[in-house]
Design a protein around this motif. Structure first.
Motif, PDB file in Angstrom:
ATOM      1  N   SER A  14       0.800  -1.226   0.000  1.00 49.05           N
ATOM      2  CA  SER A  14       0.000   0.000   0.000  1.00 49.05           C
ATOM      3  C   SER A  14       0.833   1.276   0.000  1.00 49.05           C
ATOM      4  CB  SER A  14      -0.965   0.000   1.188  1.00 49.05           C
ATOM      5  OG  SER A  14      -0.342  -0.390   2.390  1.00 49.05           O
ATOM      6  N   SER A  15       2.066   1.201  -0.498  1.00 50.05           N
ATOM      7  CA  SER A  15       2.901   2.400  -0.573  1.00 50.05           C
ATOM      8  C   SER A  15       2.611   3.222  -1.822  1.00 50.05           C
ATOM      9  CB  SER A  15       4.383   2.029  -0.546  1.00 50.05           C
ATOM     10  OG  SER A  15       4.735   1.254  -1.682  1.00 50.05           O
ATOM     11  N   SER A  16       1.929   2.622  -2.808  1.00 48.33           N
ATOM     12  CA  SER A  16       1.662   3.336  -4.055  1.00 48.33           C
ATOM     13  C   SER A  16       0.516   2.653  -4.802  1.00 48.33           C
ATOM     14  CB  SER A  16       2.913   3.361  -4.948  1.00 48.33           C
ATOM     15  OG  SER A  16       3.277   2.039  -5.328  1.00 48.33           O
ATOM     16  N   GLY A  17       0.091   3.295  -5.882  1.00 48.62           N
ATOM     17  CA  GLY A  17      -0.869   2.698  -6.801  1.00 48.62           C
ATOM     18  C   GLY A  17      -2.199   2.332  -6.186  1.00 48.62           C
ATOM     19  N   ILE A  18      -2.713   1.177  -6.575  1.00 48.37           N
ATOM     20  CA  ILE A  18      -4.025   0.719  -6.109  1.00 48.37           C
ATOM     21  C   ILE A  18      -4.029   0.511  -4.604  1.00 48.37           C
ATOM     22  CG2 ILE A  18      -5.624  -1.232  -6.190  1.00 48.37           C
ATOM     23  CD1 ILE A  18      -4.930  -1.483  -9.186  1.00 48.37           C
ATOM     24  N   GLY A  19      -2.970  -0.083  -4.071  1.00 48.63           N
ATOM     25  CA  GLY A  19      -2.912  -0.317  -2.632  1.00 48.63           C
ATOM     26  C   GLY A  19      -2.980   0.969  -1.841  1.00 48.63           C
ATOM     27  N   LYS A  20      -2.270   1.997  -2.302  1.00 53.39           N
ATOM     28  CA  LYS A  20      -2.315   3.305  -1.630  1.00 53.39           C
ATOM     29  C   LYS A  20      -3.729   3.858  -1.645  1.00 53.39           C
ATOM     30  CE  LYS A  20      -0.556   8.041  -2.071  1.00 53.39           C
ATOM     31  NZ  LYS A  20       0.391   8.931  -2.806  1.00 53.39           N
ATOM     32  N   ALA A  21      -4.404   3.786  -2.784  1.00 52.78           N
ATOM     33  CA  ALA A  21      -5.773   4.299  -2.872  1.00 52.78           C
ATOM     34  C   ALA A  21      -6.706   3.553  -1.927  1.00 52.78           C
ATOM     35  CB  ALA A  21      -6.279   4.191  -4.317  1.00 52.78           C
ATOM     36  N   ILE A  22      -6.502   2.243  -1.816  1.00 50.68           N
ATOM     37  CA  ILE A  22      -7.359   1.444  -0.938  1.00 50.68           C
ATOM     38  C   ILE A  22      -7.145   1.824   0.518  1.00 50.68           C
ATOM     39  CG2 ILE A  22      -7.831  -0.883  -0.066  1.00 50.68           C
ATOM     40  CD1 ILE A  22      -7.086  -1.914  -2.897  1.00 50.68           C
ATOM     41  N   VAL A  23      -5.878   1.919   0.945  1.00 51.34           N
ATOM     42  CA  VAL A  23      -5.611   2.193   2.355  1.00 51.34           C
ATOM     43  C   VAL A  23      -6.082   3.600   2.733  1.00 51.34           C
ATOM     44  CG1 VAL A  23      -3.237   3.114   2.316  1.00 51.34           C
ATOM     45  CG2 VAL A  23      -3.955   1.588   4.156  1.00 51.34           C
ATOM     46  N   LEU A  24      -5.949   4.560   1.805  1.00 52.99           N
ATOM     47  CA  LEU A  24      -6.446   5.908   2.066  1.00 52.99           C
ATOM     48  C   LEU A  24      -7.968   5.910   2.198  1.00 52.99           C
ATOM     49  CD1 LEU A  24      -4.207   8.010  -0.362  1.00 52.99           C
ATOM     50  CD2 LEU A  24      -4.093   7.995   2.133  1.00 52.99           C
ATOM     51  N   ARG A  25      -8.648   5.125   1.351  1.00 55.46           N
ATOM     52  CA  ARG A  25     -10.110   5.077   1.406  1.00 55.46           C
ATOM     53  C   ARG A  25     -10.589   4.419   2.697  1.00 55.46           C
ATOM     54  NH1 ARG A  25     -15.107   4.859  -1.438  1.00 55.46           N
ATOM     55  NH2 ARG A  25     -16.558   4.603   0.307  1.00 55.46           N
ATOM     56  N   LEU A  26      -9.954   3.319   3.110  1.00 57.08           N
ATOM     57  CA  LEU A  26     -10.392   2.646   4.331  1.00 57.08           C
ATOM     58  C   LEU A  26     -10.136   3.514   5.551  1.00 57.08           C
ATOM     59  CD1 LEU A  26      -9.404  -1.090   3.738  1.00 57.08           C
ATOM     60  CD2 LEU A  26     -11.400   0.193   2.948  1.00 57.08           C
ATOM     61  N   ALA A  27      -9.023   4.263   5.531  1.00 54.23           N
ATOM     62  CA  ALA A  27      -8.753   5.201   6.624  1.00 54.23           C
ATOM     63  C   ALA A  27      -9.798   6.309   6.651  1.00 54.23           C
ATOM     64  CB  ALA A  27      -7.353   5.787   6.478  1.00 54.23           C
ATOM     65  N   LYS A  28     -10.171   6.804   5.484  1.00 54.63           N
ATOM     66  CA  LYS A  28     -11.206   7.839   5.393  1.00 54.63           C
ATOM     67  C   LYS A  28     -12.529   7.341   5.964  1.00 54.63           C
ATOM     68  CE  LYS A  28     -13.673  10.701   2.011  1.00 54.63           C
ATOM     69  NZ  LYS A  28     -13.849  10.994   0.546  1.00 54.63           N
ATOM     70  N   ASP A  29     -12.794   6.038   5.785  1.00 54.17           N
ATOM     71  CA  ASP A  29     -14.035   5.446   6.297  1.00 54.17           C
ATOM     72  C   ASP A  29     -13.947   5.117   7.786  1.00 54.17           C
ATOM     73  OD1 ASP A  29     -15.150   5.711   3.825  1.00 54.17           O
ATOM     74  OD2 ASP A  29     -15.047   3.593   3.281  1.00 54.17           O
ATOM     75  N   GLY A  30     -12.806   5.411   8.403  1.00 53.97           N
ATOM     76  CA  GLY A  30     -12.701   5.293   9.853  1.00 53.97           C
ATOM     77  C   GLY A  30     -11.866   4.156  10.386  1.00 53.97           C
TER      78      GLY A  30
END
Length: 243
Positions: A14-30
């Protein structure tokens, strides 16, 4: 209140690309999130910092996810840190096309390790601690349906992960744990060659490339309560490149 408040999620690669987008989204969701990397320490650290600046909780971990012992360690150290695990997203991967005749045993072992063995044992370890209604999502590729020329070992390793998704979903279903796969099409992560960019633009009826956020939104749905009745599925998230 975010949809994932109180949850703990691991997103590998999750340092870049799809993984980064996923981890940012899950963090945004709490969710409290674990940002995993193998070699890109600086980029992964920047992801953690971005989440923390937004008031989220993020923790950094390094591991070689092609090794079973390292995959298990990611799970155990996460539980040691947070006391629980609710969501596992197996995203770590490498697109490494090579012709059949050029593929070495070392190439083959690396691909199977990263895309099949590591995720398998991460899921096995996670299943020991996931609560009822936990979530596992595996990131595969539309290429298993499109059969790109010159990538048989890569596609075979991803196809194995899709099969694991089905079998493990059956075994964990009595506990309400769902196991699904998301299969991105050609996604613009900043490293596409012109050849694959053209395949993506012309292969999808939307006539655009996928974006990492497109995939993250699908994953966010699958780990939510709204997806409780979906398990053992491979979701094609490629703008119709596979129908």
């Amino acid at each position: 209140m975010g949809a994932l408040n109180g949850k703990v999620a691991i997103v590998t690669g999750s340092s870049s690309g799809i993984g980064k987008a996923i981890v940012l989204r899950l963090a945004k969701d709490g969710a409290a999130v674990v940002v995993h990397y193998r070699t890109r320490a600086q980029q992964a650290g920047e992801v953690v910092a971005a989440i923390q600046e937004q008031g989220g909780t993020a923790w950094l971990i390094q591991a070689d996810m092609s090794r079973a012992d390292e995959a298990r360690r990611v799970i155990s150290e996460t539980v040691g840190r947070f006391g629980r695990l609710d969501i596992l997203v197996n995203n770590a991967g490498k697109f490494s096309p090579k012709s059949f005749f050029e593929t070495t045993e070392a190439d083959f072992d690396a691909l199977i390790g990263l895309h099949a063995k590591g995720p398998y044992f991460a899921m096995q370890e996670a299943a020991k601690v996931l609560p009822e209604h936990g979530r596992i999502v595996n990131i595969t590729t539309a290429g298993t349906q499109l059969h790109f020329h010159g990538a048989s070992a890569y596609l075979g390793s991803k196809r194995a992960l899709e099969q694991f998704t089905k079998g493990i979903a059956q075994e964990l279903a009595p506990r309400g744990i769902t196991v699904n796969a998301v299969s991105p099409g050609i996604t613009d992560t900043g490293v596409l060659t012109d050849q694959y960019r053209q395949i993506g633009l012309h292969g999808s009826p939307t006539q655009r490339l996928g974006l990492p956020g497109d995939i993250a939104d699908v994953v966010a749905f699958l780990v939510s309560e709204d997806a409780r009745w979906l398990t053992g599925q491979t979701i094609q998230a490629g703008g119709g490149i596979v129908m």
